[in-house]
Design a protein around this motif. Structure first.
Motif, PDB file in Angstrom:
ATOM      1  N   SER A   1       0.854  -1.171   0.000  1.00 29.58           N
ATOM      2  CA  SER A   1       0.000   0.000   0.000  1.00 29.58           C
ATOM      3  C   SER A   1       0.901   1.236   0.000  1.00 29.58           C
ATOM      4  CB  SER A   1      -0.911  -0.016   1.222  1.00 29.58           C
ATOM      5  OG  SER A   1      -1.836   1.041   1.167  1.00 29.58           O
TER       6      SER A   1
ATOM      7  N   ALA B   1      -5.887   1.845   1.750  1.00 27.16           N
ATOM      8  CA  ALA B   1      -5.634   1.727   0.316  1.00 27.16           C
ATOM      9  C   ALA B   1      -5.446   0.282  -0.134  1.00 27.16           C
ATOM     10  CB  ALA B   1      -4.424   2.575  -0.085  1.00 27.16           C
TER      11      ALA B   1
ATOM     12  N   ALA C   1      -5.206   0.027  -3.832  1.00 28.28           N
ATOM     13  CA  ALA C   1      -3.892   0.374  -4.374  1.00 28.28           C
ATOM     14  C   ALA C   1      -2.975  -0.837  -4.417  1.00 28.28           C
ATOM     15  CB  ALA C   1      -3.261   1.491  -3.557  1.00 28.28           C
TER      16      ALA C   1
ATOM     17  N   SER D   1      -4.559   5.344  -7.186  1.00 33.16           N
ATOM     18  CA  SER D   1      -3.429   5.318  -6.256  1.00 33.16           C
ATOM     19  C   SER D   1      -2.577   4.065  -6.409  1.00 33.16           C
ATOM     20  CB  SER D   1      -3.920   5.453  -4.812  1.00 33.16           C
ATOM     21  OG  SER D   1      -4.863   4.455  -4.500  1.00 33.16           O
ATOM     22  N   ALA D   2      -3.080   3.046  -7.109  1.00 34.51           N
ATOM     23  CA  ALA D   2      -2.286   1.836  -7.354  1.00 34.51           C
ATOM     24  C   ALA D   2      -1.065   2.145  -8.214  1.00 34.51           C
ATOM     25  CB  ALA D   2      -3.142   0.755  -8.021  1.00 34.51           C
TER      26      ALA D   2
ATOM     27  N   SER E   1       2.123   2.205  -6.212  1.00 32.69           N
ATOM     28  CA  SER E   1       2.475   1.046  -5.382  1.00 32.69           C
ATOM     29  C   SER E   1       3.392   0.047  -6.084  1.00 32.69           C
ATOM     30  CB  SER E   1       1.198   0.331  -4.911  1.00 32.69           C
ATOM     31  OG  SER E   1       0.625   1.007  -3.818  1.00 32.69           O
TER      32      SER E   1
END
Length: 360
Positions: A26, A124, A127, A167-168, A171
């Motif tokens: 995350s 997340a 993510a 938001s991934a 990561s």
């Protein structure tokens, strides 16, 4: 168009059957992304710390289908249990990425996934989950095209992950990742995350993140709904400009090692994120009373001791307590004796900056 470089330009060799596995972390944004355009393009830039302990572990089994049709063939298990309610999200993801992975309909996939932290609780999970799946699919493509460079692999994995969860994109690598085109960050892009390319003071290396699980339940409002509410938000344009300016400010802070300025910026960002939620229509509050209790305790302790403890928040009630490694002993003792009481069932996670996903 840059997107075209992610479409395979050669015929991929066929692999009849196989299995690949990745763990993906995350991340916690320091400058927050909130609001998106079509095709998962961010309305503003963001920068995040990659985490280490909080991660998703995904194993992808793949086997060639006798005949392919218009439908994707896959099953998904979370912690060993079938999750048919996850299938629509994965189906949408496959639809978005099929142009870049043209073999998707030729295989049946079994996706086994698990998290080291509570699902859908503001840490997340989308993510880490979507980045782990994107990395597995990229490993399948690399088996078909062994000449692929690591740089291209990482960039395309971030690009694909973004199409599952914005938001991934942050990561895949670590320890600081920028997503969103910003004039002060060379190489930055709306299409994928990049490793922060500039000098970082020792003060910000080996930073700790203790995550206080105030509420481990499902979020009241999905991030997708929250992002969409920015389209008609009265303060949206000002917020996007603020985020852009904060990236520029953070660049100078990361170089100088100014911990006080760092704390002021990231706490302001966290509260601004929640202010956007509280002033949208419909409006919503994801903080809980114990979230506010923890924040006030942190402020009082920081004032009393001069230690560089700070907080940030994601789109949920849980509190990420950030502090430099050289102040761990006193701050961790404070967390255990004063803050853990505000956690659901006393649960918290000790984490720190991580350096990206790992092939297993």
């Amino acid at each position: 168009m840059i997107e075209n470089e992610f479409i395979p330009d050669l015929k991929l060799s066929s692999i009849p059957v196989g299995v690949v596995s990745w763990s993906a972390p995350s991340n916690i944004a320091l400058v927050k992304y909130w609001g998106k355009k079509e095709n998962q393009i961010p309305e503003n830039q963001s920068i995040s710390f990659t985490l280490d302990t909080c991660k998703t572990i995904t194993k992808l089994y793949f086997s060639k289908r006798d005949t392919s049709d218009e439908n994707y063939s896959f099953e998904i298990l979370l912690d060993g249990e079938n999750k048919p309610d996850f299938k629509p999200k994965i189906n949408t993801f496959f639809n978005r990425i099929e142009a870049y992975l043209p073999f998707l309909k030729s295989y049946h996939f079994k996706i086994e996934t698990s998290n080291t932290f509570p699902h859908s609780s503001g840490i997340a999970s989308s993510a880490s989950g979507m980045s782990a799946l994107a990395l597995c699919l990229m490993s399948v493509e690399k088996l078909m095209n062994p000449e692929m460079s690591q740089e291209y692999f990482n960039k395309k994995a971030s690009f694909l992950a973004r199409l599952g969860s914005g938001s991934a994109s942050r990561s895949i690598e670590g320890d600081l990742i920028v997503w969103g085109k910003h004039n002060a960050i060379e190489g930055s892009s709306d299409l994928f995350g990049i490793k922060y390319p500039y000098e970082v003071h020792d003060n910000f290396k080996n930073y700790n993140d203790t995550i206080l699980l105030v509420d481990k339940g499902e979020k009241q409002v999905s991030s997708t709904v929250g992002h969409n509410l920015m389209h008609s938000h009265p303060f949206a344009k000002t917020r996007f400009k603020q985020a852009e300016e904060n990236i520029t400010k953070l660049k100078a802070i990361l170089k100088s090692g100014d911990l006080e300025a760092f704390i002021a910026l990231i706490e302001s960002e966290a509260l601004t994120l929640h202010a956007m939620m509280m002033t949208s229509m419909p409006y919503f509050i994801l903080m809980k009373p114990n979230t506010l209790e923890i924040i006030n305790k942190i402020w009082s302790f920081r004032k009393e001791t001069g230690l560089h403890i700070s907080f940030t928040l994601d789109a949920g009630a849980n509190v990420h307590v950030l502090y430099p490694e050289n102040e761990t002993e006193e701050i961790y003792n404070f967390i255990k004796t004063e803050l853990v009481a505000y956690c659901q069932n006393g649960h918290y996670i000790c984490d720190q900056i991580g350096f990206g996903a790992q092939k297993l």
